[in-house]
Enzyme design. Sequence first.
Site, PDB file in Angstrom:
ATOM      1  N   HIS A 117     -81.499  74.009 -14.533  1.00  0.00           N
ATOM      2  CA  HIS A 117     -82.124  72.947 -15.324  1.00  0.00           C
ATOM      3  C   HIS A 117     -83.592  72.794 -14.944  1.00  0.00           C
ATOM      4  O   HIS A 117     -83.924  72.082 -14.005  1.00  0.00           O
ATOM      5  CB  HIS A 117     -81.393  71.623 -15.075  1.00  0.00           C
ATOM      6  N   HIS A 148     -49.743  48.868 -12.984  1.00  0.00           N
ATOM      7  CA  HIS A 148     -50.155  48.641 -11.600  1.00  0.00           C
ATOM      8  C   HIS A 148     -49.350  49.472 -10.602  1.00  0.00           C
ATOM      9  O   HIS A 148     -49.664  49.455  -9.411  1.00  0.00           O
ATOM     10  CB  HIS A 148     -50.031  47.155 -11.257  1.00  0.00           C
ATOM     11  N   GLU A 176     -64.148  49.191  -8.245  1.00  0.00           N
ATOM     12  CA  GLU A 176     -63.547  50.180  -7.349  1.00  0.00           C
ATOM     13  C   GLU A 176     -64.423  51.414  -7.210  1.00  0.00           C
ATOM     14  O   GLU A 176     -64.561  51.977  -6.117  1.00  0.00           O
ATOM     15  CB  GLU A 176     -62.160  50.584  -7.869  1.00  0.00           C
ATOM     16  N   HIS A 211     -83.849  71.265 -21.143  1.00  0.00           N
ATOM     17  CA  HIS A 211     -82.959  70.544 -20.229  1.00  0.00           C
ATOM     18  C   HIS A 211     -82.172  71.437 -19.292  1.00  0.00           C
ATOM     19  O   HIS A 211     -82.325  71.361 -18.078  1.00  0.00           O
ATOM     20  CB  HIS A 211     -81.994  69.657 -21.022  1.00  0.00           C
TER      21      HIS A 211
END
Lengths: 664, 664
Positions: free
Chosen positions: A29, A471, A409, A260
Amino acid sequence: MIPRDKHDRMANAIRFLSMDAVEKAKSGHPGLPMGTADIATVLFTRFMTHDPKKPNWPDRDRFVLSAGHGSMLLYSLLYLLGYEDIDIDEIKNFRQLGSRTAGHPEYGHAAGIETTTGPLGQGLANSVGMALAECLLNARYGDELVDHYTYVLAGDGCLMEGISQEAIAFAGHLRLNKLIVMWDDNRISIDGPVSLADSTDQCERFAASGWNTLRADGHDPEAIASAIESARASDRPTLIAFRTTIGHGAPTKSGTAKAHGSPLGAEEIAGARKALGWDADPFVVPSDILDDWRLAGLRSAKERKEWEKRLAAADADTRAEFERRMRGDLPEAFTAVIDDYKKKLAGENPKVATRNASEMALEVINDCLSETIGGSADLTGSNNTRTSQLGTVEPGSFSGRYIHYGIREHGMAAAMNGMALHGGIIPYGGTFLTFSDYARPAMRLASLMGIRSIFVMTHDSIGLGEDGPTHQPVEHLAALRAIPNHNVLRPADAVEAAECWQIALESRKVPSTIALTRQKLEPVRTSYVEENLCARGAYELAPAGDDAAVTIFASGSEVEIAVEAKRQLDERGHPARVVSVPCFELFEEQSEDYREAILGQTPVRIAIEAGIRQGWDRFIGSDGVFIGMTGFGASGPAPDLYKHFGITAEAVVQAAEARLGETK
Amino acid sequence: MIPRDKHDRMANAIRFLSMDAVEKAKSGHPGLPMGTADIATVLFTRFMTHDPKKPNWPDRDRFVLSAGHGSMLLYSLLYLLGYEDIDIDEIKNFRQLGSRTAGHPEYGHAAGIETTTGPLGQGLANSVGMALAECLLNARYGDELVDHYTYVLAGDGCLMEGISQEAIAFAGHLRLNKLIVMWDDNRISIDGPVSLADSTDQCERFAASGWNTLRADGHDPEAIASAIESARASDRPTLIAFRTTIGHGAPTKSGTAKAHGSPLGAEEIAGARKALGWDADPFVVPSDILDDWRLAGLRSAKERKEWEKRLAAADADTRAEFERRMRGDLPEAFTAVIDDYKKKLAGENPKVATRNASEMALEVINDCLSETIGGSADLTGSNNTRTSQLGTVEPGSFSGRYIHYGIREHGMAAAMNGMALHGGIIPYGGTFLTFSDYARPAMRLASLMGIRSIFVMTHDSIGLGEDGPTHQPVEHLAALRAIPNHNVLRPADAVEAAECWQIALESRKVPSTIALTRQKLEPVRTSYVEENLCARGAYELAPAGDDAAVTIFASGSEVEIAVEAKRQLDERGHPARVVSVPCFELFEEQSEDYREAILGQTPVRIAIEAGIRQGWDRFIGSDGVFIGMTGFGASGPAPDLYKHFGITAEAVVQAAEARLGETK
């Protein structure tokens, strides 16, 4: 101030090294290094405090290339500044097998690579952890020993990834004012203009989370310097939106997605040479420019030496603790502390959930270790991660050792990685095991980097009960065991919990997941043994003598079921052994003799785990009996669920006898 | 307008059903239903267009409880409004095994549950997909058939999770103006005040991504109504920050974390009865209030009937297509189209990467199916997800069928789930396989819900080469296979790619991951077979006769290695069979006879996959030979990596001969 023409030539050195390396590799890149060369040049020639000759100097500024695909920017800088690990041959071997210059920056491949980046947004979130580590250590050791900045170069992708929101909201809340994010606002992504997919006003977004925000021309050295100066003076973290042109200098591809992620091609590079007035051959940096860069690399040597003097002048205890923590060594007393605690447990045999057992172990650990920093993603009371010693880390106030990460998280795990990378801290953080899915990209990077992040994952099976299948982890133990270099530890009682914590803390180059129950368990390790048996990965918890007919393997909450099944089988004339399996990965590291002895030769082999079978064939063979889950869980009280899904001692006995009947 | 006292009593019915159910279950979250009862009452008595007697009416408004822990809000509403699936016994059996009223709302358990929520942020991101589906279908079928709102109730956790940023930035960009997010701004999370972990100005944050934002008192019915009216009139998606008190009505616990996630206790509930003037027994809703609610449930029956008339009046082709799409049936022509394409392939035997093979199949599929909506998380040219028919979906303009999701894998997957749940659309979206980690929580929910989301995951091994270990999936196939009810399809060439696409599209209740290579592969299916062999999960690609000595199992890019190894083994006098294994899950669904025949009885069994061994013991036994990865990959050209990691035909031959030597 550096004269403009000199600046330009220094920046162009980055551009051409990047173009040439990508071209030779036929892969990479070039756009980002070319677009951000001016920013990097200003940062490294005027602001970055670091010393290529002592790259691990603890009080150095950190530079994180969050947009890791632009790795040639970092490699060019390290080469130009005089980091020994990256010489010109490494640049020429960009992206080749065995080189230090991998496609994306890999932590550990070369000094100066502060973290592994590539998966977008991770570097930004690591940086939040690094900046937080700086604040935490500064609160303990003062400006004399800890006083540095964390600079991040982030791309559009970093800011689009959700983890960025978790990171910036958290950093803004805590007012991590020495964190400076430089956004490469080039308005181009792989698919084309960023406007194909996004219209966010990033400055407004960061400001909404309490950041200082600035905008500047990313190709004007004085504007860049002025923005960085302003950021350093802020009492809040700063986003600088640097307007840049991707592939700056490429005559036809600059400002487009074509710059890019692909080599520019010989013709375009020739055009860039002309446009930027660069007549050196590929991979050649004119000696005057290289000298200027090497001089820039020497800028902070004096500061580093002064810092060393200050450290030498610090009182002996402080210095010893600081140095120990930065080395990552545990205190000498640690082993004895754990051993005493295990002796105490043997007298008490507490019947507790392993999440409580973990808290009990942490109570002892956090007393002994000053470097642990605990936290939870808004489940403190459920994860049992907070012990009595830990004050709360608050905005602008960092003397505590407990972090409310919020319902984040992923950001938590990545910030933990950043703290571990910074050094001087052992981070642990909690959530429910099922939400390891949210944190997984960061957990994988901890494994790839080989760092000591400790993930405390409670509510580790259907045993959590009523919260139901969303869960209840079912596949998560298997999915985490699948990650290379990651210890998944699942203790069966308080003694095993203490041993698992000891393992996690002593595993300096392996991150750990400690899986813990919500529900109470019978103790299974009721007599004191000095050896850390969990460190074997699997060990015989209950023998059966020479006539053993059945081996029952189990982990965590299912070990008590194995023990009860053994009792019933013994009674019924089928002597059974029980093998506790707290950690698959450590078992594989044992000697072949040990492993064969543990696997044993009984006619019937059974494994019990309230999760899927995947991985257990290693213990029971593909024809062994597995008592566990085959699909998602359900909502209901835990005892009902264990019965409903047939994970009971009775089911084990029945399966064993059926098999013994067959084998007769 | 509804008189205030009537409103209050209707809202209190929700509050007490919720308190009582949580109390009886001894588990659950009363705080959210109590805090948002006023908002829900206003929404459902004045705005929501839906019909409890025809809950799946395609043009209904969608209501998504993104804060799924507050499930009793939804269950109370469904009961009160007259949805048959939720009667008072279901309310009484909240969180019990076998009830429809699981701890968190589970899609499929009862009509009116539009999506499974609980993992925070997912519902919000699903809603973006639902609102987008509405726009896409509206663009095709007009206001006459498709014209409805999507309402979301989100909590602080939903807005803290990173996925929320991906969702809101995407929704704001596309200007999904019929999406209305009602934020329960109660300033309390599980650990305590939200201010422990967050200081974000959410309205400013949403505004930064182009949202209309409003603030209102969440306990003032007229303020609530006025905000919703204003939101409905906006040309942009709207966030309404409703200031509420968690556990509203609980005398001592309201406004605190104590009302969040535990039963309130008998005393507190008695206090709430007194405070709110509610004297009915537990689970009893006074008949006048129940009548008012049931009347509210009848509000839209007339609109529904008028819609049915409009559908009946539509032209026959449009109606047939609309109904087919909403049923989720594929066009009748589909099978023949795939079959013709397979015949064509057999004549051409293209040597292509399977990502290109996927694109070729999609070219055919997207011609035949009007309901596919493709996209990529900013890797369009790498994932090969865009075919010639698909125009681009643009802000405010929805006639296209291709979506630039931005660098937002998680938001993409969750939005795809929302589109699949909405109906009328089959979504597929691409990223790199390694970034399935980012999308994993949403992919798991697709499996749990049993919906047809199709995840196109290219660059599926070290075969991607230079990008290195951050980008090289090693454990991902195993980790995805671990998810129950998820087909992981890994085709070996163009024919298998077509078959895998056919499987994915025909699997109405199973999401699929299609793993595809970056690198070119030799064709292995060179003659036409009518049967979809991949649908067997594993099948004999090349037989060896009765004296077969070796079976080689392989998937995807490693099948060509298996074929070459077989050639060499045959030559060396060790006849070998090759079994192609495109899908573990489908193999398990075959008859035992079939499975045994495929596994075979050869003395040596070998599996090849450029990933970890986990799961393969099912095919080769725990003593079989596995040729694959044992740790992370590396950066380098793909052929170098295959050699370096020993995944070659020569390694297979060597291992086979070593084993054959042992067995002699």
